[in-house]
Design an enzyme around this catalytic site. Structure first.
Site, mmCIF file in Angstrom:
data_model
loop_
_atom_site.group_PDB
_atom_site.id
_atom_site.type_symbol
_atom_site.label_atom_id
_atom_site.label_comp_id
_atom_site.label_asym_id
_atom_site.label_seq_id
_atom_site.Cartn_x
_atom_site.Cartn_y
_atom_site.Cartn_z
ATOM 1 N N TYR A 15 0.848 -1.223 0.077
ATOM 2 C CA TYR A 15 -0.174 0.020 -0.109
ATOM 3 C C TYR A 15 0.877 1.314 0.050
ATOM 4 O O TYR A 15 0.245 2.313 -0.270
ATOM 5 C CB TYR A 15 -0.841 -0.103 1.136
ATOM 6 C CG TYR A 15 -1.836 -1.083 1.415
ATOM 7 C CD1 TYR A 15 -3.126 -1.196 0.426
ATOM 8 C CD2 TYR A 15 -1.787 -2.162 2.090
ATOM 9 C CE1 TYR A 15 -3.883 -2.109 0.318
ATOM 10 C CE2 TYR A 15 -2.598 -3.148 2.239
ATOM 11 C CZ TYR A 15 -3.682 -3.095 1.520
ATOM 12 O OH TYR A 15 -4.813 -4.059 1.489
ATOM 13 N N HIS A 20 -4.191 6.322 -1.405
ATOM 14 C CA HIS A 20 -4.709 6.254 -0.092
ATOM 15 C C HIS A 20 -3.703 6.513 1.011
ATOM 16 O O HIS A 20 -4.078 6.856 2.070
ATOM 17 C CB HIS A 20 -5.486 5.016 0.250
ATOM 18 C CG HIS A 20 -6.755 5.168 0.868
ATOM 19 N ND1 HIS A 20 -7.643 6.326 0.796
ATOM 20 C CD2 HIS A 20 -7.674 4.185 1.496
ATOM 21 C CE1 HIS A 20 -8.650 6.044 1.317
ATOM 22 N NE2 HIS A 20 -8.690 4.905 1.636
ATOM 23 N N PHE A 66 -4.846 -0.134 9.847
ATOM 24 C CA PHE A 66 -5.728 -0.094 8.379
ATOM 25 C C PHE A 66 -6.427 1.218 8.422
ATOM 26 O O PHE A 66 -6.855 1.624 9.687
ATOM 27 C CB PHE A 66 -6.106 -1.371 8.130
ATOM 28 C CG PHE A 66 -5.222 -2.461 7.531
ATOM 29 C CD1 PHE A 66 -4.799 -2.395 6.297
ATOM 30 C CD2 PHE A 66 -4.617 -3.330 8.656
ATOM 31 C CE1 PHE A 66 -3.801 -3.337 5.830
ATOM 32 C CE2 PHE A 66 -3.807 -4.188 8.003
ATOM 33 C CZ PHE A 66 -3.417 -4.258 6.934
ATOM 34 N N ASN A 68 -9.604 2.031 7.935
ATOM 35 C CA ASN A 68 -10.914 1.723 8.598
ATOM 36 C C ASN A 68 -10.911 1.930 10.029
ATOM 37 O O ASN A 68 -12.185 2.294 10.533
ATOM 38 C CB ASN A 68 -11.692 0.666 8.199
ATOM 39 C CG ASN A 68 -12.102 0.691 6.527
ATOM 40 O OD1 ASN A 68 -11.414 1.453 5.904
ATOM 41 N ND2 ASN A 68 -12.854 -0.049 6.174
ATOM 42 N N ASN A 114 -13.553 6.440 5.056
ATOM 43 C CA ASN A 114 -13.347 5.546 6.222
ATOM 44 C C ASN A 114 -12.506 5.971 7.316
ATOM 45 O O ASN A 114 -12.876 5.713 8.511
ATOM 46 C CB ASN A 114 -13.356 4.108 5.743
ATOM 47 C CG ASN A 114 -14.647 3.823 4.855
ATOM 48 O OD1 ASN A 114 -15.613 4.225 5.214
ATOM 49 N ND2 ASN A 114 -14.222 2.940 4.000
#
Length: 211
Positions: A15, A20, A66, A68, A114
Protein backbone atom coordinates in the site's frame (compact mmCIF):
# COMPACT_ATOMS: atom_id res chain seq x y z
CA UNK A 1 -1.33 25.17 18.40
CA UNK A 2 -1.40 21.79 16.72
CA UNK A 3 0.08 19.20 19.09
CA UNK A 4 -0.79 16.01 17.22
CA UNK A 5 -0.13 15.57 13.51
CA UNK A 6 -1.73 12.45 12.05
CA UNK A 7 -1.23 11.00 8.57
CA UNK A 8 -3.71 8.43 7.30
CA UNK A 9 -2.85 5.40 5.21
CA UNK A 10 -2.60 1.63 5.20
CA UNK A 11 0.42 -0.27 6.57
CA UNK A 12 2.48 -2.63 4.44
CA UNK A 13 4.66 -2.34 1.35
CA UNK A 14 1.79 -3.23 -1.00
CA UNK A 15 0.00 0.00 0.00
CA UNK A 16 3.00 2.26 0.46
CA UNK A 17 2.81 4.01 -2.92
CA UNK A 18 -0.99 4.09 -3.30
CA UNK A 19 -3.05 7.27 -3.39
CA UNK A 20 -4.76 6.35 -0.11
CA UNK A 21 -1.39 6.72 1.63
CA UNK A 22 -0.90 10.40 0.82
CA UNK A 23 -1.36 11.20 4.52
CA UNK A 24 1.55 8.88 5.38
CA UNK A 25 3.68 10.66 2.76
CA UNK A 26 2.91 13.99 4.43
CA UNK A 27 3.90 12.76 7.88
CA UNK A 28 7.11 11.25 6.48
CA UNK A 29 7.98 14.65 5.00
CA UNK A 30 7.18 16.45 8.27
CA UNK A 31 9.32 13.96 10.22
CA UNK A 32 12.25 14.74 7.91
CA UNK A 33 11.66 18.45 8.40
CA UNK A 34 11.60 18.11 12.20
CA UNK A 35 14.48 15.59 12.15
CA UNK A 36 12.60 12.92 14.08
CA UNK A 37 12.11 9.20 13.46
CA UNK A 38 8.79 7.36 13.60
CA UNK A 39 8.95 4.20 15.71
CA UNK A 40 6.34 1.53 16.56
CA UNK A 41 4.30 2.20 19.72
CA UNK A 42 1.91 -0.62 20.54
CA UNK A 43 0.03 1.48 23.08
CA UNK A 44 -1.06 3.85 20.32
CA UNK A 45 -1.40 1.25 17.54
CA UNK A 46 0.90 3.15 15.23
CA UNK A 47 4.24 4.65 14.31
CA UNK A 48 4.96 7.60 16.56
CA UNK A 49 7.54 10.36 16.87
CA UNK A 50 7.87 13.17 19.39
CA UNK A 51 9.44 16.53 18.67
CA UNK A 52 10.12 19.36 21.07
CA UNK A 53 9.21 22.77 19.66
CA UNK A 54 9.61 25.92 21.78
CA UNK A 55 9.43 23.80 24.92
CA UNK A 56 6.26 21.99 23.85
CA UNK A 57 5.90 18.34 22.89
CA UNK A 58 4.52 17.73 19.41
CA UNK A 59 3.47 14.27 18.27
CA UNK A 60 3.51 12.69 14.82
CA UNK A 61 1.39 9.59 14.23
CA UNK A 62 0.83 7.08 11.43
CA UNK A 63 -1.89 4.62 12.54
CA UNK A 64 -1.01 1.01 11.71
CA UNK A 65 -4.57 -0.25 12.17
CA UNK A 66 -5.52 -0.05 8.48
CA UNK A 67 -7.54 2.91 7.31
CA UNK A 68 -10.97 1.88 8.59
CA UNK A 69 -9.76 1.72 12.21
CA UNK A 70 -7.59 4.86 12.23
CA UNK A 71 -9.62 6.41 15.04
CA UNK A 72 -8.51 3.72 17.48
CA UNK A 73 -4.92 4.92 17.13
CA UNK A 74 -5.68 8.65 17.11
CA UNK A 75 -7.96 8.48 20.13
CA UNK A 76 -5.51 6.36 22.16
CA UNK A 77 -2.69 8.89 21.80
CA UNK A 78 -4.89 11.98 22.11
CA UNK A 79 -6.54 10.76 25.30
CA UNK A 80 -3.31 9.66 26.95
CA UNK A 81 -1.67 13.04 26.39
CA UNK A 82 -4.91 15.00 26.87
CA UNK A 83 -4.80 16.59 23.42
CA UNK A 84 -8.18 18.14 22.53
CA UNK A 85 -9.63 17.75 19.01
CA UNK A 86 -8.91 21.35 18.05
CA UNK A 87 -5.18 20.65 18.55
CA UNK A 88 -5.20 17.66 16.18
CA UNK A 89 -4.47 17.84 12.45
CA UNK A 90 -5.20 14.85 10.20
CA UNK A 91 -3.54 14.73 6.78
CA UNK A 92 -5.44 12.55 4.31
CA UNK A 93 -6.09 11.90 0.63
CA UNK A 94 -8.94 13.90 -0.89
CA UNK A 95 -10.84 12.79 -4.01
CA UNK A 96 -12.55 16.15 -4.55
CA UNK A 97 -9.29 18.09 -4.94
CA UNK A 98 -7.04 17.64 -7.99
CA UNK A 99 -3.43 16.47 -7.62
CA UNK A 100 -1.14 19.41 -6.98
CA UNK A 101 -3.46 21.13 -4.51
CA UNK A 102 -4.14 20.83 -0.79
CA UNK A 103 -6.69 22.49 1.48
CA UNK A 104 -6.84 23.11 5.22
CA UNK A 105 -10.13 23.05 7.09
CA UNK A 106 -11.57 22.48 10.54
CA UNK A 107 -14.57 20.25 11.14
CA UNK A 108 -17.11 19.11 8.61
CA UNK A 109 -18.32 15.72 7.44
CA UNK A 110 -16.14 12.71 6.67
CA UNK A 111 -17.49 12.74 3.07
CA UNK A 112 -17.30 8.96 2.89
CA UNK A 113 -13.62 8.74 3.88
CA UNK A 114 -13.47 5.70 6.15
CA UNK A 115 -10.41 6.88 8.05
CA UNK A 116 -12.13 10.15 8.96
CA UNK A 117 -15.35 8.29 9.70
CA UNK A 118 -13.62 6.20 12.38
CA UNK A 119 -11.81 9.22 13.83
CA UNK A 120 -15.19 11.00 14.12
CA UNK A 121 -16.58 7.98 15.97
CA UNK A 122 -13.62 7.45 18.31
CA UNK A 123 -13.15 11.12 19.23
CA UNK A 124 -16.89 11.71 19.44
CA UNK A 125 -16.58 14.87 17.35
CA UNK A 126 -15.61 16.14 13.91
CA UNK A 127 -14.08 19.30 15.37
CA UNK A 128 -10.46 18.66 14.42
CA UNK A 129 -8.29 20.05 11.63
CA UNK A 130 -7.77 18.28 8.31
CA UNK A 131 -5.15 18.76 5.65
CA UNK A 132 -6.85 17.51 2.49
CA UNK A 133 -4.26 16.36 -0.05
CA UNK A 134 -5.69 16.25 -3.56
CA UNK A 135 -5.50 12.93 -5.41
CA UNK A 136 -8.23 13.62 -7.97
CA UNK A 137 -11.34 11.58 -8.77
CA UNK A 138 -11.62 8.73 -11.28
CA UNK A 139 -14.84 10.28 -12.58
CA UNK A 140 -16.99 7.26 -11.78
CA UNK A 141 -18.10 6.51 -8.22
CA UNK A 142 -17.85 2.75 -8.77
CA UNK A 143 -14.12 3.14 -9.49
CA UNK A 144 -13.24 5.03 -6.30
CA UNK A 145 -12.02 2.02 -4.29
CA UNK A 146 -9.72 0.85 -7.07
CA UNK A 147 -8.54 4.42 -7.62
CA UNK A 148 -7.43 5.09 -4.06
CA UNK A 149 -5.75 1.69 -3.72
CA UNK A 150 -3.69 2.10 -6.89
CA UNK A 151 -0.45 3.95 -7.46
CA UNK A 152 -0.83 7.30 -9.19
CA UNK A 153 0.81 7.80 -12.57
CA UNK A 154 4.31 9.32 -12.28
CA UNK A 155 3.12 12.80 -13.28
CA UNK A 156 0.30 12.66 -10.72
CA UNK A 157 2.68 11.39 -8.03
CA UNK A 158 4.93 14.38 -8.73
CA UNK A 159 1.98 16.77 -8.39
CA UNK A 160 0.92 15.18 -5.09
CA UNK A 161 4.46 15.37 -3.73
CA UNK A 162 4.69 19.00 -4.83
CA UNK A 163 1.51 19.82 -2.90
CA UNK A 164 2.90 18.05 0.17
CA UNK A 165 6.12 20.05 0.06
CA UNK A 166 4.16 23.26 -0.51
CA UNK A 167 1.79 22.63 2.41
CA UNK A 168 4.72 21.89 4.71
CA UNK A 169 5.57 25.59 4.51
CA UNK A 170 2.63 26.07 6.88
CA UNK A 171 3.90 23.84 9.67
CA UNK A 172 5.55 26.66 11.69
CA UNK A 173 2.23 28.54 11.65
CA UNK A 174 0.39 25.36 12.65
CA UNK A 175 2.76 24.89 15.57
CA UNK A 176 2.27 28.52 16.58
CA UNK A 177 -1.51 28.20 16.40
CA UNK A 178 -1.78 30.85 13.68
CA UNK A 179 -4.37 28.97 11.67
CA UNK A 180 -5.28 31.92 9.46
CA UNK A 181 -1.69 32.22 8.30
CA UNK A 182 -1.40 28.45 7.89
CA UNK A 183 -4.54 28.38 5.76
CA UNK A 184 -3.28 31.19 3.56
CA UNK A 185 0.05 29.43 3.05
CA UNK A 186 -1.57 26.12 2.14
CA UNK A 187 -4.17 27.63 -0.17
CA UNK A 188 -1.79 29.96 -2.00
CA UNK A 189 -0.51 27.60 -4.66
CA UNK A 190 1.14 30.18 -6.88
CA UNK A 191 3.18 33.26 -6.00
CA UNK A 192 1.27 36.49 -6.54
CA UNK A 193 1.80 38.12 -9.86
CA UNK A 194 4.15 41.09 -9.76
CA UNK A 195 2.34 44.36 -10.01
CA UNK A 196 2.38 45.74 -13.49
CA UNK A 197 4.36 48.94 -13.60
CA UNK A 198 2.23 51.85 -14.59
CA UNK A 199 3.29 53.47 -17.84
CA UNK A 200 5.07 56.72 -17.30
CA UNK A 201 2.69 59.58 -17.62
CA UNK A 202 3.15 61.57 -20.75
CA UNK A 203 5.05 64.71 -20.04
CA UNK A 204 2.69 67.64 -20.08
CA UNK A 205 3.30 70.12 -22.84
CA UNK A 206 4.69 73.40 -21.53
CA UNK A 207 2.05 76.04 -21.20
CA UNK A 208 2.46 79.25 -23.11
CA UNK A 209 3.54 82.04 -20.85
CA UNK A 210 1.61 85.26 -20.63
CA UNK A 211 2.95 88.04 -22.69
Amino acid sequence: MIKLFVGLGNPGPEYEATRHNAGFWWIDALARELKVTLVPERSYHGLVARASVAGHSVWLLQPQTFMNLSGKSVAALARFFKIPPEEILVAHDELDIPPGQAKLKRGGSHAGHNGLRDIHAQLGTSDYWRLRIGIGHPGVKAEVVNWVLKKPAPDQRTLIEDSILHSLKAYPALLAGDMDKATLLVHTTKPPRPKTARPAQAQAAPQAGAD
